[in-house]
Write a protein that holds these residues in place. Structure first.
Motif, PDB file in Angstrom:
ATOM      1  N   GLU A 163       0.832  -1.216   0.000  1.00 37.90           N
ATOM      2  CA  GLU A 163       0.000   0.000   0.000  1.00 37.90           C
ATOM      3  C   GLU A 163       0.860   1.257   0.000  1.00 37.90           C
ATOM      4  OE1 GLU A 163      -3.844  -1.910   2.376  1.00 37.90           O
ATOM      5  OE2 GLU A 163      -2.228  -0.922   3.484  1.00 37.90           O
ATOM      6  N   ASN A 164       1.995   1.238   0.720  1.00 35.27           N
ATOM      7  CA  ASN A 164       2.905   2.380   0.695  1.00 35.27           C
ATOM      8  C   ASN A 164       3.451   2.609  -0.706  1.00 35.27           C
ATOM      9  OD1 ASN A 164       3.877   3.999   3.215  1.00 35.27           O
ATOM     10  ND2 ASN A 164       3.480   1.952   4.021  1.00 35.27           N
ATOM     11  N   ILE A 165       3.814   1.520  -1.370  1.00 34.06           N
ATOM     12  CA  ILE A 165       4.355   1.640  -2.729  1.00 34.06           C
ATOM     13  C   ILE A 165       3.297   2.173  -3.694  1.00 34.06           C
ATOM     14  CG2 ILE A 165       5.287   0.337  -4.688  1.00 34.06           C
ATOM     15  CD1 ILE A 165       6.541  -1.581  -2.586  1.00 34.06           C
ATOM     16  N   ALA A 166       2.050   1.752  -3.487  1.00 27.99           N
ATOM     17  CA  ALA A 166       0.967   2.149  -4.393  1.00 27.99           C
ATOM     18  C   ALA A 166       0.510   3.589  -4.177  1.00 27.99           C
ATOM     19  CB  ALA A 166      -0.230   1.217  -4.203  1.00 27.99           C
ATOM     20  N   LEU A 167       0.836   4.169  -3.031  1.00 30.14           N
ATOM     21  CA  LEU A 167       0.273   5.470  -2.650  1.00 30.14           C
ATOM     22  C   LEU A 167       0.449   6.562  -3.706  1.00 30.14           C
ATOM     23  CD1 LEU A 167      -1.252   6.923  -0.419  1.00 30.14           C
ATOM     24  CD2 LEU A 167       0.945   7.423   0.683  1.00 30.14           C
ATOM     25  N   PRO A 168       1.645   6.767  -4.277  1.00 31.96           N
ATOM     26  CA  PRO A 168       1.766   7.824  -5.295  1.00 31.96           C
ATOM     27  C   PRO A 168       0.855   7.605  -6.498  1.00 31.96           C
ATOM     28  CG  PRO A 168       3.926   7.095  -4.562  1.00 31.96           C
ATOM     29  CD  PRO A 168       2.942   6.118  -4.013  1.00 31.96           C
ATOM     30  N   MET A 169       0.637   6.352  -6.871  1.00 27.53           N
ATOM     31  CA  MET A 169      -0.240   6.075  -8.014  1.00 27.53           C
ATOM     32  C   MET A 169      -1.697   6.341  -7.667  1.00 27.53           C
ATOM     33  SD  MET A 169       1.409   2.707  -9.843  1.00 27.53           S
ATOM     34  CE  MET A 169       1.315   1.668  -8.381  1.00 27.53           C
ATOM     35  N   MET A 170      -2.085   6.053  -6.422  1.00 24.47           N
ATOM     36  CA  MET A 170      -3.448   6.377  -5.987  1.00 24.47           C
ATOM     37  C   MET A 170      -3.680   7.878  -6.057  1.00 24.47           C
ATOM     38  SD  MET A 170      -4.058   3.881  -2.705  1.00 24.47           S
ATOM     39  CE  MET A 170      -5.694   4.603  -2.446  1.00 24.47           C
ATOM     40  N   LEU A 171      -2.703   8.643  -5.551  1.00 24.88           N
ATOM     41  CA  LEU A 171      -2.829  10.103  -5.551  1.00 24.88           C
ATOM     42  C   LEU A 171      -2.854  10.661  -6.972  1.00 24.88           C
ATOM     43  CD1 LEU A 171      -0.385  10.930  -2.605  1.00 24.88           C
ATOM     44  CD2 LEU A 171      -2.892  10.872  -2.549  1.00 24.88           C
ATOM     45  N   ALA A 172      -2.202   9.951  -7.898  1.00 27.21           N
ATOM     46  CA  ALA A 172      -2.162  10.404  -9.293  1.00 27.21           C
ATOM     47  C   ALA A 172      -3.367   9.921 -10.096  1.00 27.21           C
ATOM     48  CB  ALA A 172      -0.869   9.923  -9.954  1.00 27.21           C
ATOM     49  N   GLY A 173      -4.233   9.125  -9.460  1.00 28.40           N
ATOM     50  CA  GLY A 173      -5.445   8.670 -10.135  1.00 28.40           C
ATOM     51  C   GLY A 173      -5.241   7.537 -11.125  1.00 28.40           C
ATOM     52  N   ILE A 174      -4.172   6.762 -10.950  1.00 29.62           N
ATOM     53  CA  ILE A 174      -3.924   5.632 -11.840  1.00 29.62           C
ATOM     54  C   ILE A 174      -4.893   4.497 -11.501  1.00 29.62           C
ATOM     55  CG2 ILE A 174      -2.222   3.836 -12.394  1.00 29.62           C
ATOM     56  CD1 ILE A 174      -0.079   6.004 -12.176  1.00 29.62           C
ATOM     57  N   ALA A 175      -5.407   3.831 -12.519  1.00 32.78           N
ATOM     58  CA  ALA A 175      -6.437   2.804 -12.348  1.00 32.78           C
ATOM     59  C   ALA A 175      -5.952   1.660 -11.460  1.00 32.78           C
ATOM     60  CB  ALA A 175      -6.847   2.255 -13.712  1.00 32.78           C
ATOM     61  N   PRO A 176      -6.861   1.096 -10.643  1.00 32.04           N
ATOM     62  CA  PRO A 176      -6.485   0.031  -9.707  1.00 32.04           C
ATOM     63  C   PRO A 176      -5.760  -1.144 -10.355  1.00 32.04           C
ATOM     64  CG  PRO A 176      -8.697   0.803  -9.221  1.00 32.04           C
ATOM     65  CD  PRO A 176      -8.272   1.486 -10.482  1.00 32.04           C
ATOM     66  N   ARG A 177      -6.210  -1.568 -11.535  1.00 33.47           N
ATOM     67  CA  ARG A 177      -5.583  -2.722 -12.178  1.00 33.47           C
ATOM     68  C   ARG A 177      -4.122  -2.433 -12.501  1.00 33.47           C
ATOM     69  NH1 ARG A 177      -4.356  -7.681 -12.245  1.00 33.47           N
ATOM     70  NH2 ARG A 177      -3.721  -8.496 -14.285  1.00 33.47           N
ATOM     71  N   GLU A 178      -3.848  -1.240 -13.050  1.00 33.65           N
ATOM     72  CA  GLU A 178      -2.457  -0.894 -13.376  1.00 33.65           C
ATOM     73  C   GLU A 178      -1.633  -0.758 -12.100  1.00 33.65           C
ATOM     74  OE1 GLU A 178       0.316   2.400 -15.682  1.00 33.65           O
ATOM     75  OE2 GLU A 178      -1.867   2.473 -15.923  1.00 33.65           O
ATOM     76  N   ARG A 179      -2.234  -0.193 -11.052  1.00 39.26           N
ATOM     77  CA  ARG A 179      -1.530  -0.088  -9.771  1.00 39.26           C
ATOM     78  C   ARG A 179      -1.104  -1.465  -9.278  1.00 39.26           C
ATOM     79  NH1 ARG A 179      -5.824   3.515  -7.781  1.00 39.26           N
ATOM     80  NH2 ARG A 179      -6.360   1.951  -6.221  1.00 39.26           N
ATOM     81  N   GLN A 180      -2.038  -2.408  -9.360  1.00 36.33           N
ATOM     82  CA  GLN A 180      -1.774  -3.757  -8.877  1.00 36.33           C
ATOM     83  C   GLN A 180      -0.604  -4.402  -9.632  1.00 36.33           C
ATOM     84  OE1 GLN A 180      -5.195  -6.309  -9.227  1.00 36.33           O
ATOM     85  NE2 GLN A 180      -4.274  -7.980  -8.062  1.00 36.33           N
ATOM     86  N   VAL A 181      -0.609  -4.245 -10.949  1.00 40.92           N
ATOM     87  CA  VAL A 181       0.447  -4.834 -11.773  1.00 40.92           C
ATOM     88  C   VAL A 181       1.800  -4.201 -11.453  1.00 40.92           C
ATOM     89  CG1 VAL A 181       1.317  -5.044 -14.150  1.00 40.92           C
ATOM     90  CG2 VAL A 181      -1.106  -5.491 -13.646  1.00 40.92           C
ATOM     91  N   ARG A 182       1.830  -2.878 -11.364  1.00 40.43           N
ATOM     92  CA  ARG A 182       3.099  -2.189 -11.133  1.00 40.43           C
ATOM     93  C   ARG A 182       3.637  -2.437  -9.725  1.00 40.43           C
ATOM     94  NH1 ARG A 182       2.176   3.615 -14.077  1.00 40.43           N
ATOM     95  NH2 ARG A 182       3.988   4.206 -12.836  1.00 40.43           N
ATOM     96  N   VAL A 183       2.751  -2.515  -8.733  1.00 41.71           N
ATOM     97  CA  VAL A 183       3.191  -2.808  -7.371  1.00 41.71           C
ATOM     98  C   VAL A 183       3.759  -4.219  -7.286  1.00 41.71           C
ATOM     99  CG1 VAL A 183       2.418  -3.203  -4.999  1.00 41.71           C
ATOM    100  CG2 VAL A 183       1.705  -1.141  -6.205  1.00 41.71           C
TER     101      VAL A 183
END
Length: 238
Positions: free
Chosen positions: A104-124
């Motif tokens: 979740e810490n790693i994903a935080l910047p992508m959440m703030l940038a509005g990146i879609a959940p699926r892409e967040r999951q793959v990149r994390v």
């Protein structure tokens, strides 16, 4: 075109009745992909320079061009967007969110940038693998070692694929062996093309950088990239 171009940068602070010139007449150019160590005694202007490069602070005078764009004129919202998309930060104290897991810490910047959940999951998932954190994805910071926390912090800092990675004493809270692992990780990112600027008091760490800047009293006293015949890269105002 340089990634970073500072021209005539001044930054001063008022302390009581006195004025402290944290940066004075600073001129500096850094090319994309460079590995730079900023060194100097306490109070020399290192942290002020890092904050300015990271758009966490504004100069009183002068211009800062990042990727060819003058960022000194941007609004606070525009600065926040540039920070989010183009700059990563690694701190001595990690600055992880205590209640969030490593993933979740790693994903935080992508959440703030509005990146879609699926892409967040793959990149994390890829970041956890790349940084050797596969088995620590669901662990909170208090369940991680210092080295693991710093790897999470670096993964978070680079998850948005920034052009510039700023590290402030990144090994300061780590033992020598763990610090060595973290430095190698940063250097691998640099080898992949990320511009790396490290502020450090550690001479051994500073000597690893291909370019070393020595700050003193808010001025750039020495630049290892300069040849003996080069004009000074910094001057006193006036």
């Amino acid at each position: 075109m340089p990634l970073i171009e500072l021209t005539g940068i001044e930054r001063s602070f008022h302390l009581g009745d006195s004025v402290v010139h944290a940066l004075a007449g600073l001129n500096l150019s850094i090319e994309a992909g460079e590995y730079v160590a900023v060194m100097g005694p306490s109070g020399s202007g290192k942290s002020t320079l890092l904050n300015l490069l990271g758009l966490l602070d504004r100069p009183n005078a002068g211009h800062y061009r990042l990727e060819g764009h003058d960022v000194t004129t941007l609004s606070s919202d525009q600065l926040a967007q540039v920070r989010s998309e183009r700059i990563g930060f690694v701190f001595q104290s990690f600055h992880l969110v205590p209640r969030l897991t490593a993933a979740e810490n790693i994903a935080l910047p992508m959440m703030l940038a509005g990146i879609a959940p699926r892409e967040r999951q793959v990149r994390v998932a890829q970041a956890l693998k790349d940084f050797g954190l596969d088995q620590r994805a669901d662990h909170r910071p208090d369940q991680l070692s210092g080295g693991q926390r710093q790897r999470v912090a670096i993964a978070r800092a680079t998850i948005m694929r920034p052009a510039l990675l700023l590290a402030d004493e990144p090994t300061g809270n780590l033992d020598r062996h763990t610090g060595e692992e973290v430095v190698k990780l940063l250097e691998e990112l640099n080898a992949q093309g990320v511009t790396l600027v490290i502020v450090t008091h550690d001479q051994a760490l500073g000597s690893r950088a291909r370019r070393r800047l020595l700050m003193e009293d808010g001025r750039l006293q020495h630049d290892s990239a300069a040849t003996p015949d080069s004009p000074p890269t910094s001057h006193a105002p006036g």
